[in-house]
Design an enzyme around this catalytic site. Structure first.
Site, PDB file in Angstrom:
ATOM      1  N   ASN A  81      10.710   3.573  -1.249  1.00  0.00           N
ATOM      2  CA  ASN A  81      10.508   2.404  -0.404  1.00  0.00           C
ATOM      3  C   ASN A  81      10.956   1.107  -1.075  1.00  0.00           C
ATOM      4  O   ASN A  81      10.476   0.016  -0.730  1.00  0.00           O
ATOM      5  CB  ASN A  81       9.046   2.321   0.049  1.00  0.00           C
ATOM      6  N   SER A 101       0.780  -1.242   0.000  1.00  0.00           N
ATOM      7  CA  SER A 101       0.000   0.000   0.000  1.00  0.00           C
ATOM      8  C   SER A 101       0.817   1.301   0.000  1.00  0.00           C
ATOM      9  O   SER A 101       0.242   2.367  -0.167  1.00  0.00           O
ATOM     10  CB  SER A 101      -1.094   0.001   1.082  1.00  0.00           C
ATOM     11  N   ASP A 102       2.142   1.238   0.150  1.00  0.00           N
ATOM     12  CA  ASP A 102       2.950   2.463   0.039  1.00  0.00           C
ATOM     13  C   ASP A 102       4.218   2.178  -0.761  1.00  0.00           C
ATOM     14  O   ASP A 102       5.305   2.642  -0.428  1.00  0.00           O
ATOM     15  CB  ASP A 102       3.299   2.991   1.434  1.00  0.00           C
ATOM     16  N   LEU A 103       4.055   1.385  -1.812  1.00  0.00           N
ATOM     17  CA  LEU A 103       5.221   0.962  -2.586  1.00  0.00           C
ATOM     18  C   LEU A 103       5.535   2.013  -3.642  1.00  0.00           C
ATOM     19  O   LEU A 103       4.813   2.164  -4.612  1.00  0.00           O
ATOM     20  CB  LEU A 103       4.915  -0.400  -3.227  1.00  0.00           C
TER      21      LEU A 103
END
Ligand SMILES: Nc1ncnc2c1ncn2[C@@H]1O[C@H](COP(=O)(O)OP(=O)(O)O)[C@@H](O)[C@H]1O
Ligand SMILES: [Mg+2]
Length: 306
Positions: free
Chosen positions: A197, A191-193
């Site tokens: 990251n 969900s925060d790729l």
């Protein structure tokens, strides 16, 4: 902590009382855990948007990093997800103390995907999706519940909110559709790729870090690859819209996602981002919403569909 906190981490205190308390307790927490876990600091501290990350050497001489995570809710299940992935496509979790929000992680290289050409980065990230998208452990929050709540809040925005009404209504309708769709839950998503990251590594060329895991839908995943690094697209051939569409199609094609479903999630996520910005800076408050960010949210939501 003998050395000072990085300025960026000290500044987290301004986010509110919970963060202020966390920052004030942080030097003591660092000292405690370095002692308890027999770690030696060996490098300059890092940080992102939620954490202090200290390069350390373990008792056995292994290079690692100690990640001290702030009080936000999204990171709660980071250790659980990393444990489930077991280093397949992600950084390896060496040790965790979820109560104190501490993670000891395999040390990766000091190089992320920001220096790569954006479409090359999209190919790398889309290649990671397939490895990360496994059956979700039952403890993870279901995306359907979250999208139901955010859609209700989006629907409650005043009509004069500085967002195109048509887009708000579209995102509410799509979000409510996802909230009742069984395919919205069940798959562990990062969900925060995005570019920052994903770090270069020894065992594999690239590995994901910093998940904000949910029990969700793989089609939820592409949006952060569109809204990050958007500022460098002004000079792109055909302009921002075409460049965003090239990213989107690269992600969808390489990952084998359904294009329409991925597009709908981008619209929903961009309008939720805009919603949070407006909620964080209510009319008449001490601060005002970041107009450039609101414009980015609208630009990305429009680019994937017109
Ligand atoms: N395993 C690791 N090895 C090396 N550096 C790391 C590692 N994990 C994080 N970092 C560094 O710390 C920064 C912040 O960590 P991250 O997990 O992304 O937390 P945040 O939530 O603050 O973004 C990263 O952008 C990276 O520079
Ligand atoms: Mg990060």
């Amino acid at each position: 902590m003998t050395s000072r906190l990085p300025d960026a981490v000290a500044a987290f205190a301004q986010r509110g009382p919970g963060w202020d308390t966390w920052v004030r307790r942080l030097p003591r927490l660092v000292d405690d855990v370095l002692g308890e876990w027999r770690l030696r600091p060996d490098g300059a501290p890092r940080s992102g948007s939620t954490a202090l990350v200290l390069p350390v050497t373990t008792d056995d001489g292994e290079s690692a990093v100690l990640k001290l995570v702030g009080p936000g809710w999204e990171e709660e299940h980071e250790p659980l997800a990393l444990q489930h992935w077991g280093g397949r496509g992600t950084v390896q979790l060496l040790r965790a103390d979820p109560r104190r929000r501490l993670l000891l992680l395999e040390r990766l290289h000091d190089l992320d995907l920001r220096d790569q050409w954006d479409l090359e980065a999209c190919e790398v990230v889309a290649g990671l999706y397939g490895r990360l998208h496994r059956s979700a452990p039952p403890q993870l929050r279901p995306l359907s519940g979250a999208v139901a709540r955010w859609s209700d809040r989006l629907a409650a925005l005043p009509r004069d909110a500085p967002l195109p009404r048509r887009l708000v209504e579209q995102a509410v309708a799509l979000g409510r559709g996802f909230a009742t769709d069984p395919a919205t839950d069940g798959v562990m998503v990062h969900s925060d790729l995005h570019y920052e990251n994903v770090l270069a590594a020894e065992r594999e060329p690239w590995l994901a870090i910093d998940p904000k895991p949910l029990s969700g839908d793989p089609h939820y995943e592409p949006a952060p690859m569109l809204w990050n690094r958007v500022e460098e697209l002004d000079a792109a051939p055909g302009g921002v819209r075409d460049a965003l569409r090239r990213r989107f199609h690269t992600l969808v094609d390489v990952a084998g996602l359904d294009e329409q479903r991925a597009r709908d999630w981008v619209v929903v996520r961009m309008l939720h981002n805009a919603l949070w910005e407006l909620e964080d800076h209510p009319p008449g408050g001490a601060t005002t919403p970041d107009r450039a960010w609101l414009t980015t949210c609208v630009t990305v939501a429009k680019a994937v569909q017109d």
